[in-house]
Scaffold this active site. Structure first.
Site, short mmCIF file in Angstrom:
data_model
loop_
_atom_site.label_atom_id
_atom_site.label_comp_id
_atom_site.label_asym_id
_atom_site.label_seq_id
_atom_site.Cartn_x
_atom_site.Cartn_y
_atom_site.Cartn_z
CG ASP A 59 -1.82 1.20 1.30
OD1 ASP A 59 -2.48 1.48 0.30
OD2 ASP A 59 -1.84 1.87 2.34
CB THR A 92 -1.98 5.75 -1.96
OG1 THR A 92 -1.87 4.32 -1.92
CG2 THR A 92 -3.18 6.15 -1.14
CB THR A 93 0.88 3.00 -5.62
OG1 THR A 93 0.81 2.38 -4.33
CG2 THR A 93 2.22 2.72 -6.24
CG ASP A 385 -6.64 0.72 0.40
OD1 ASP A 385 -6.76 1.51 1.35
OD2 ASP A 385 -5.56 0.40 -0.10
#
Length: 524
Positions: A59, A92-93, A385
């Site tokens: 994550d 997020t990545t 998520d």
């Protein structure tokens, strides 16, 4: 003539040096997390040197929050990753990698002597074209409940594909969709409680209606209660403590001491009687309940649950419709919680308390099982998520295709827009398109496929009129994402492009880095 105007230890980096320092830091962060992107992304081990704790995760937000950074531009990328996590819950990545690729392209343009402001203007034109293309590609099935549920299932499955739950993504996607649909359009994930219990395997996890409290019922209390009227309290129920800090009492005989104890017990008995007058059959207290008040409550047939931590008490009052009470003089003003059944259940080797048929019908609990603490922790992050993305999709119901399809679609639209732009800005617009194409390239690289071949074939497919073409990561080919059901939230994709381009613009415009003098600690 240059003059030193700063303090002794203050430093300044100007122009090219400042820009280079910013780019190097941001690119390093992007390179750090890009190997975790996509369904074939790799994990990172995060080890604490002070406590020795380890986390195994892919994550992006968790990785970036855990590392200590000294570079200002790198911290900006960490911030946009955190905002993405708070706003949507996933991507997020992607946002970090896209921002880093935009800066990589900007670095090449600056080396070609193109002014940073020209690059920023070109990026803004490209950003508008990309978001317009994304909006046109988005579809909305909110009016058809069956198709919308299928969309939610596909989004959850796509989100979980890149997580530790990918082997059981169908099982957990259904679990996540069922949990979010119980919220009836609310985005308040407080109603969905996640309990982690080590043992068993991941597919032993299940969704349970109602609320589960990780505590035990007091000794001699009823272990099952139907039509429960619950008083949720935060009050001291200990008899042998003087409540004034630092107070001392002197007595000249044991008889006087016995009188004091008797007065204390009478005071506690009056308090318990006041609690009982509320007409309750279950008393939940955040603090400890000593044996004497517990025995009186039990004699009255009231179920006693003590030491429920603050989060448990808050959530319990929310789902049962009650209020947390500290004083008991006015029963008419106290709002009690209600549920159909309270019973003791066993998960693994632990006893827990289950509240069924709670007033907030949307409340539910996900019990996560797994072989190790690290596995269960990562499963919780993955499920969080998915739940976050689904709850946002219930609000913003449009969806787009994943698997590099949306990025290639936006890239092609930006390429088209660049033909109408005059001057050096056109080069910056094309660079934006190239940065977008890096997302499917990294997806293919992480899977061990030939990215040059796959991405050029994907680009050709889009120009040939196949707007749903994307990368099939299982077969290593170009396929229809619509047929494969690889779907993502429109809000997520839009937020990724917006945040990444804004962060890149901010860093590109840096021409000076000033570091203040460290504050000296003076000896006393």
């Amino acid at each position: 003539m240059s003059m030193q105007i700063f303090g002794n230890e203050a430093t300044e980096e100007k122009a090219e040096n400042a820009r280079l320092a910013s780019f190097v830091g941001a690119l390093a962060v992007g390179d750090l997390v890009k190997s975790t992107l996509g369904p074939k992304g790799m994990n990172k081990i995060l080890q604490s040197t002070s406590t020795g704790d380890i986390n195994v995760t892919n994550d992006g937000s968790t990785i970036l929050k855990s590392i200590q950074l000294d570079n200002a531009a790198a911290k900006i990328l960490v911030n946009i990753s955190k905002v993405q996590d708070d706003e949507v819950g996933d991507g997020t990545t992607s946002v970090c990698v896209l921002a880093a690729e935009l800066l990589r392209e900007a670095e090449k343009l600056i080396a070609m002597k193109i002014h940073p402001q020209t690059i920023v203007e070109g990026y803004r034109i490209a950003n508008t074209a990309a978001l317009d293309a994304l909006q046109k590609a988005a579809v909305d099935h909110a009016s058809d409940p069956a198709r919308f549920r299928e969309d939610l299932f596909n989004i959850a499955r796509t989100t979980l594909s890149s997580k530790v739950l990918s082997q059981d993504k169908v099982y957990f996607a259904n679990l996540a969709v069922d949990a979010v649909l119980r919220l009836k359009g609310s985005t308040d994930l407080e109603h969905i409680q996640i309990i982690k219990k080590v043992g068993g395997k991941l597919t032993d996890s299940y969704l349970d209606e109602g609320f589960i409290l990780d505590k035990t019922i007091a000794v001699n209390s009823p272990k099952r209660m139907e039509n429960a009227k619950i008083l949720v309290a935060n009050t001291s129920m200990d008899t042998d403590k003087i409540k004034v800090f630092g107070a001392r009492m002197k007595v000249d005989s044991t008889g006087k001491l016995a009188e004091l104890e008797r007065a204390e017990r009478e005071k506690m008995k009056a308090k318990v009687e006041a609690i009982a007058t509320h007409g309750i059959n279950c008393f939940v207290n955040r603090q400890l309940i000593y044996n004497y008040p517990e025995s009186i409550l039990t004699e009255k047939g009231i179920m006693v649950i003590e030491h429920a931590d603050f989060e448990g008490v808050e959530r319990l009052s929310l789902v049962t419709g009650g209020e947390i009470t500290s004083t008991f003089d006015r029963p008419d003003l106290v709002k009690l919680g209600r549920c159909d059944l309270i019973e003791e259940i066993i998960i693994g080797e632990d006893k827990l308390i289950k509240f069924s048929g709670v007033a907030a019908g949307e409340a539910c609990t996900v019990v996560l099982r797994g072989s190790t603490h690290q596995m269960v922790d990562e499963a919780e992050r993955s499920l969080h998520d998915a739940l976050s993305v689904l709850s946002q999709t219930v609000k913003e119901t449009r969806v787009v295709l994943g698997g590099g399809c949306s990025e290639m679609l936006m890239s092609c639209a930006v390429d088209e827009a660049s033909r109408k732009v005059k001057g050096k800005k056109a080069i910056a617009v094309q660079s934006f398109a190239h940065a977008l194409r890096q997302i499917p390239t990294i997806l293919a690289d992480n899977a061990g496929y030939d990215s040059s071949d796959l991405v050029t074939r994907l680009r050709a497919a889009h120009f040939e009129g196949q707007p749903d073409a994307g990368l099939d990561m299982n077969e290593g080919t170009i396929a229809s994402m619509k047929n494969l059901g690889v779907t993502e939230s429109y809000k997520l994709k839009r937020q990724v492009v917006l945040s990444a381009s804004e962060a890149a613009e901010m860093i590109i415009r840096v021409d000076d880095i000033l570091r203040a003098t460290p504050r000296k600690r003076e000896a006393v």
